[in-house]
Structure formats: C-alpha cells, structure tokens
Design a protein around this motif. Structure first.
Motif, short mmCIF file in Angstrom:
data_model
loop_
_atom_site.label_atom_id
_atom_site.label_comp_id
_atom_site.label_asym_id
_atom_site.label_seq_id
_atom_site.Cartn_x
_atom_site.Cartn_y
_atom_site.Cartn_z
N GLY B 28 0.79 -1.48 0.13
CA GLY B 28 -0.46 0.00 -0.11
C GLY B 28 1.12 1.16 -0.15
N HIS B 29 1.84 1.17 0.20
CA HIS B 29 3.05 2.52 0.44
C HIS B 29 3.19 2.99 -1.34
CE1 HIS B 29 3.98 2.40 5.01
NE2 HIS B 29 3.67 2.34 4.61
N ARG B 30 4.11 3.82 -1.97
CA ARG B 30 3.83 3.67 -3.10
C ARG B 30 4.79 4.93 -2.58
NH1 ARG B 30 -1.56 6.83 -4.67
NH2 ARG B 30 -0.46 6.71 -7.44
N SER B 31 5.47 5.38 -1.60
CA SER B 31 6.75 6.17 -2.04
C SER B 31 7.70 5.46 -1.43
CB SER B 31 6.81 7.44 -1.39
OG SER B 31 8.13 7.95 -0.86
N VAL B 32 9.15 5.44 -1.58
CA VAL B 32 10.62 4.47 -1.61
C VAL B 32 11.76 5.60 -1.42
CG1 VAL B 32 12.00 3.20 -1.71
CG2 VAL B 32 9.21 1.99 -2.43
N SER B 33 11.86 6.01 -0.93
CA SER B 33 13.34 6.76 -0.22
C SER B 33 15.22 5.64 -0.13
CB SER B 33 13.16 7.92 0.85
OG SER B 33 12.06 8.51 0.41
N PHE B 45 20.34 11.25 2.14
CA PHE B 45 19.27 11.09 0.86
C PHE B 45 20.01 11.06 0.21
CE2 PHE B 45 15.08 11.58 -0.82
CZ PHE B 45 15.02 11.76 -1.82
N LEU B 46 19.83 9.63 -0.97
CA LEU B 46 20.28 9.81 -1.82
C LEU B 46 18.63 10.27 -3.39
CD1 LEU B 46 21.42 5.62 -1.54
CD2 LEU B 46 22.64 8.00 -3.18
N PHE B 47 17.65 9.26 -3.25
CA PHE B 47 16.29 9.50 -3.97
C PHE B 47 15.34 9.22 -3.78
CE2 PHE B 47 19.89 6.66 -6.85
CZ PHE B 47 19.52 5.94 -6.13
N GLU B 48 14.34 9.22 -3.58
CA GLU B 48 13.25 9.80 -3.37
C GLU B 48 12.25 9.43 -4.91
OE1 GLU B 48 10.37 11.85 -2.80
OE2 GLU B 48 8.45 10.17 -1.52
N TYR B 49 11.50 7.92 -4.95
CA TYR B 49 10.17 7.03 -6.05
C TYR B 49 8.59 7.58 -5.49
CZ TYR B 49 14.62 6.73 -9.29
OH TYR B 49 15.44 7.00 -9.74
N PHE B 50 7.93 7.76 -6.15
CA PHE B 50 6.21 7.86 -5.96
C PHE B 50 6.34 7.42 -7.48
CE2 PHE B 50 2.99 8.21 -3.40
CZ PHE B 50 2.23 8.71 -4.37
N SER B 51 5.31 6.22 -7.50
CA SER B 51 4.16 6.55 -8.52
C SER B 51 5.30 6.31 -9.84
CB SER B 51 3.45 7.00 -8.56
OG SER B 51 2.23 7.10 -7.75
N GLU B 52 6.84 6.11 -10.19
CA GLU B 52 7.56 5.71 -11.16
C GLU B 52 8.80 6.61 -11.13
OE1 GLU B 52 6.56 2.68 -14.28
OE2 GLU B 52 3.95 2.85 -12.47
N GLY B 66 18.72 5.45 -9.94
CA GLY B 66 17.76 4.29 -9.12
C GLY B 66 15.98 3.97 -10.03
N ARG B 67 15.46 3.12 -9.62
CA ARG B 67 14.56 2.92 -10.58
C ARG B 67 12.42 2.60 -9.85
NH1 ARG B 67 14.32 -1.42 -15.15
NH2 ARG B 67 15.45 -3.21 -13.70
N GLN B 68 11.47 2.81 -10.27
CA GLN B 68 10.41 1.99 -9.12
C GLN B 68 9.44 1.25 -10.36
OE1 GLN B 68 8.08 4.95 -7.16
NE2 GLN B 68 7.28 3.21 -5.54
N PHE B 69 9.16 0.28 -9.91
CA PHE B 69 8.60 -0.73 -10.79
C PHE B 69 7.35 -0.43 -10.27
CE2 PHE B 69 11.54 -2.77 -12.39
CZ PHE B 69 12.26 -2.59 -11.52
#
Lengths: 109, 115
Positions: B28-33, B45-52, B66-69
């Motif tokens: 259920g979490h959509r943000s990854v840091s 802090f390196l980076f944050e992804y939200f909704s890809e 980085g990337r987010q799927f």
C-alpha cells in the motif's frame, strides 16, 4: 549551518533516570518532526512523530516541539538499559526527510 | 502487515564493479526513499520515488541511480564502485510523498562492502 543538529553525545544516564535528547533545525518552514531509534547494526525504527507545538506523550517517551525556537526534543522517562541506542532526529524540509547525525545514548544498570 | 524488505542483506564487490539493490515497500505504500549511512556522514538522502517517478534527489554523483516499478518495488544501482561507496544502504517506504505527514518506515538495509 547544518539543516538538523543534535546535541553531541554520547549521553550516559543511570537506569531509571530521565534522558533528554535535543535537536534544532534551520528551515523555519518545517512542518513534521520525527524521532528514530537505531540499535547498533540495525535500521532506524520510528518511535515518535510530532507536528504541533507542545508536548506529545507516548508511554515513557515525550516529544516536545517549539517551532518559534526551532527545536524539538525527546524525553525518555524511567530509562532502561534496553533504551541504549542512537537516537536520530528527522525533519521534513521541503519535501524530503533530513536526519541529524544522531545522539548515542547509554543507560547504565 | 509485512515490513519493508531489502535484498540482498550483504554484498561484497570490488572497485569498478556495479551493484543493484532491491527494495519492496510495505503493502500500500507508494513512496520509496533510499539513504546511505556511513559512520562519518550519518544518514544521507539519495533519492525518492513515487508512482514510478523520481521526486527528489540528494547530492550524490550520477553513478547512483534508481527506478521504481508499477508494483512500487524499487531498485537502486551504483556503477563503477569506489571504496567510499562502502556503506549501509537503507530503503524506507511511506504511504505518500513529501508533504507534512511523511512517516517513513525503514527496511533492514543492505550492507555493501567495496574492496
């Protein structure tokens, strides 16, 4: 000036005492404040968050926030040896979470 | 509810190699840091992804990416490893991005050693 500064450690208190951890921040627009606990070799664990001026209590922990003075503190009452850890203050600055360098706390039996 | 998971937990590489680390957020979490933690620099802090989409980036060289799927899982990649990249890499997930109420929960971390 660092964005988030914590009182230099290490801090040592006897069992049963109150441990006081302090943190100041530079961004006056910061809205949210967090305290994380990190045991040696482990990842940070969120223990408290505070958004409004004043005190917030959760069990033996009390977070205090003073936005006018730009400081946030964490009080640990009746300190236990299991509280020995590094405590990290974190602040939402802009849209990112910025951490202080941490204060190492040792509670002596 | 399962917590944040990171793989691998430990990694040993040599200078010049590249590495990929993986993070699965809380359901259920959509943000990854992503953060780098070293004894001398603390948590950075390196980076944050939200909704890809990358929403924020810290002050790290372009070797860090980085990337987010679509399932919110995230990977970070470090190319041309240097000795100074040895660190604990932590992933944290939260329900939303930025804003005032961004409670982040950390995974166990990946300990990277560069020889």
């Amino acid at each position: 000036q660092k964005e988030v500064e914590q009182n230099s450690g290490p801090l040592s208190v006897p069992e049963g005492a109150i441990a006081s951890l302090n943190c100041t921040y530079s961004d006056r627009g910061s809205q949210s404040f967090f305290w994380y606990r990190q045991y040696s070799g482990k990842s940070p664990e969120l223990i408290m968050f505070i958004y409004s001026n004043g005190d917030k209590e959760d069990g033996r922990f009390t977070a205090q926030l003073n936005k006018a003075s730009q400081y946030v503190s964490l009080l640990i009452r009746d300190s236990q040896p299991s509280d020995s850890a590094t405590y990290l203050c974190a602040v939402i600055s802009g849209s990112r979470l910025t951490f202080g360098e941490g204060t190492q706390l040792t509670v002596n039996p | 509810k399962a917590g944040v998971t990171q793989t691998p937990r430990y990694l040993i590489k040599t200078r010049g190699q590249q590495v990929t680390l993986s993070c699965s957020p809380i359901s259920g979490h959509r943000s990854v840091s992503w953060y780098q933690q070293t004894p001398g620099q603390g948590l950075q802090f390196l980076f944050e992804y939200f909704s890809e989409t990358q929403r924020n980036k810290g002050n790290f060289p372009g070797r860090f990416s980085g990337r987010q799927f679509s399932n919110s899982r995230s990977e970070m990649n470090v190319s041309t490893l240097e000795l100074g990249d040895s660190a604990l890499y932590l992933c944290a997930s939260s329900f939303m991005t930025g804003g005032s109420y961004n409670e982040q929960f950390f995974g166990p971390g990946t300990r990277l050693t560069v020889l």
